[in-house]
Design a protein around this motif. Structure first.
Motif, mmCIF file in Angstrom:
data_model
loop_
_atom_site.group_PDB
_atom_site.id
_atom_site.type_symbol
_atom_site.label_atom_id
_atom_site.label_comp_id
_atom_site.label_asym_id
_atom_site.label_seq_id
_atom_site.Cartn_x
_atom_site.Cartn_y
_atom_site.Cartn_z
ATOM 1 N N UNK A 42 -35.529 -13.980 -0.315
ATOM 2 C CA UNK A 42 -34.783 -15.019 0.285
ATOM 3 C C UNK A 42 -33.665 -14.289 1.568
ATOM 4 N N UNK A 43 -33.553 -13.226 1.464
ATOM 5 C CA UNK A 43 -32.878 -12.590 2.818
ATOM 6 C C UNK A 43 -33.676 -11.407 2.995
ATOM 7 N N UNK A 44 -33.523 -10.910 4.518
ATOM 8 C CA UNK A 44 -34.138 -9.937 4.902
ATOM 9 C C UNK A 44 -33.375 -8.488 5.044
ATOM 10 N N UNK A 45 -32.102 -8.597 4.685
ATOM 11 C CA UNK A 45 -31.458 -7.299 4.647
ATOM 12 C C UNK A 45 -30.322 -7.470 3.437
ATOM 13 N N UNK A 46 -29.332 -6.197 3.605
ATOM 14 C CA UNK A 46 -28.398 -6.550 2.518
ATOM 15 C C UNK A 46 -27.087 -5.915 3.229
ATOM 16 N N UNK A 64 -21.085 -8.107 -9.463
ATOM 17 C CA UNK A 64 -21.872 -9.195 -9.652
ATOM 18 C C UNK A 64 -22.666 -9.667 -8.232
ATOM 19 N N UNK A 65 -21.783 -9.436 -7.255
ATOM 20 C CA UNK A 65 -22.240 -9.848 -5.803
ATOM 21 C C UNK A 65 -23.331 -9.079 -5.489
ATOM 22 N N UNK A 66 -23.102 -7.679 -5.908
ATOM 23 C CA UNK A 66 -24.259 -6.785 -5.310
ATOM 24 C C UNK A 66 -25.577 -7.004 -5.975
ATOM 25 N N UNK A 67 -25.402 -7.539 -7.299
ATOM 26 C CA UNK A 67 -26.563 -7.979 -8.177
ATOM 27 C C UNK A 67 -27.174 -8.878 -7.485
ATOM 28 N N UNK A 68 -26.426 -9.992 -7.236
ATOM 29 C CA UNK A 68 -26.928 -11.155 -6.531
ATOM 30 C C UNK A 68 -27.709 -11.266 -5.153
ATOM 31 N N UNK A 69 -26.848 -10.051 -4.277
ATOM 32 C CA UNK A 69 -27.719 -9.879 -3.051
ATOM 33 C C UNK A 69 -28.847 -9.215 -3.210
ATOM 34 N N UNK A 70 -29.147 -8.377 -3.898
ATOM 35 C CA UNK A 70 -30.358 -7.505 -4.445
ATOM 36 C C UNK A 70 -31.190 -8.613 -5.127
ATOM 37 N N UNK A 71 -30.791 -9.453 -5.860
ATOM 38 C CA UNK A 71 -32.017 -10.438 -6.473
ATOM 39 C C UNK A 71 -32.567 -11.117 -5.151
ATOM 40 N N UNK A 72 -31.604 -11.777 -4.375
ATOM 41 C CA UNK A 72 -32.320 -12.595 -3.099
ATOM 42 C C UNK A 72 -33.065 -11.630 -2.395
ATOM 43 N N UNK A 73 -32.652 -10.486 -2.087
ATOM 44 C CA UNK A 73 -33.458 -9.461 -1.197
ATOM 45 C C UNK A 73 -34.949 -9.394 -2.000
ATOM 46 N N UNK A 74 -34.782 -9.283 -3.252
ATOM 47 C CA UNK A 74 -36.182 -8.780 -4.090
ATOM 48 C C UNK A 74 -37.070 -10.040 -3.843
#
Length: 351
Positions: A208-212, A195-205
């Protein structure tokens, strides 16, 4: 600003509509703690943060997913939910089910659940059934029942659970104003790292964030099927919350580690207990033992030379220490008993 729970805070990222009845206990918005003392003890050149999920309403990260799972179950017209649990899921399902006014059925492995968690499920009036087997066997039963009868399964196989748990990653990004270099998590059923990985990817897409971050998952050595590459029939560890031999989200956890250039690894019970005690004595944070697997992972990887100066490292602490007070007491110095006299107290104090 009044916090209204993860669904209202992150509604645009979740599968909810105006017709979804939001069942919430105002979960989320948990402490994000910069830990200088712990960093000095491990590696003073890193920025070490703890995401303390024990501050959720039922004392664990499960509430993030349960608000979504129960809300969507009620929206679909379900009058009952069911789960298999090592403790935290049962506590969360029971509380949110009570909030929603629906029946909750909990299947747990006999004698393998911390009393604090069992007490939560019971006080919320869930129907608790102990099976003479382990979590994996309980989950098999639950999957079968939910497939044949009108009862909704709310284990992390339920996609809405993982959706809600994504909010943990959203909060980390909001709280750090960016993204960490590494994110360490305990791995049991493996839904949280997924779930955390899903969340980070969603924000990146969404820009909202510039990296992962690199996702770093840690199993207990006696319950490490992903690391070993095969199901563990009789998982064994003092960290009851991750005592799982066949994780439901096995494949997606491996994907999260691989895609992020992280890894799934393991730590021993001794390493978990060392981290557990360090968190309490160095930072004043009381988490349950399974939570400390993330910090034990940081200690292990630091010894292997993983980090470079300035790395931002986040550890998720999945549950509160009050879930299992017996463990804390057994690992601590016992109280000294003296007569009710000032002199006697001073003697013990060394004055």
């Amino acid at each position: 600003m009044r916090w209204r729970g993860v669904i209202e805070q992150y509604r645009e990222y979740l599968s909810v509509t105006d017709k979804t009845p939001v069942i919430t206990l105002n979960e989320g918005n948990t402490p994000f703690v910069l830990c200088n003392n712990l960093a000095r003890a491990i590696n003073p050149e890193i920025e070490l943060y703890l995401k303390f999920e024990g501050s959720n309403p039922t004392g664990s990260f499960k509430d993030r997913g349960m608000t979504m799972a129960i809300s969507k179950a009620v929206e679909a017209g379900s009058n009952a939910v069911i789960c298999a649990s090592t403790g935290n899921t049962s506590a969360s399902a029971a509380a949110y089910g009570a909030r929603a006014g629906i029946k909750v059925f909990v299947i747990i492995p006999e004698g393998k659940i911390a009393m604090g968690k069992l007490a939560q499920a019971m006080i919320h009036q869930a129907v608790v059934i102990q099976v003479q087997g382990n979590f994996d066997e309980a989950l098999t039963i639950v999957k079968s029942i939910s497939g044949e009868y009108p009862v909704t399964m709310v284990n992390s196989i339920n996609p809405y659970r993982l959706e809600g748990q994504m909010s943990g990653a959203f909060e980390v990004c909001d709280q750090i104003n960016g993204y960490p270099d590494y994110h360490f998590l305990p791995v049991g059923n493996a839904g949280n790292i997924t779930a955390y990985w899903m969340g980070y990817k969603e924000f990146y897409k969404r820009g909202k964030i510039t990296g992962l971050p690199k996702m770093m998952g840690f199993q207990a050595a006696g319950a490490a099927p992903i690391v070993l590459g095969h199901v563990v029939e009789k998982p064994s560890t003092i960290a009851t919350a991750i005592r799982i031999g066949n994780p439901a989200s096995w494949k997606s956890a491996v994907v999260a580690a691989s895609e992020s250039k992280g890894e799934i690894n393991m730590v021993t019970d001794e390493e978990i207990l060392e981290a557990y005690k360090m968190l309490a004595s160095n930072e004043g944070i009381f988490c349950e033992a399974a939570s400390a697997a993330s910090v034990a992972g940081v200690i292990k990887k630091n010894k292997e030379g993983l980090f470079t100066k300035g790395d931002k490292v986040v550890c998720t602490l999945t549950g509160h220490g009050l879930k299992d007070t017996e463990m804390a007491i057994n690992l601590s110095q016992k109280p000294v008993t003296v007569k009710a006299e000032k002199g006697e107290v001073l003697r013990v104090l060394g004055y």
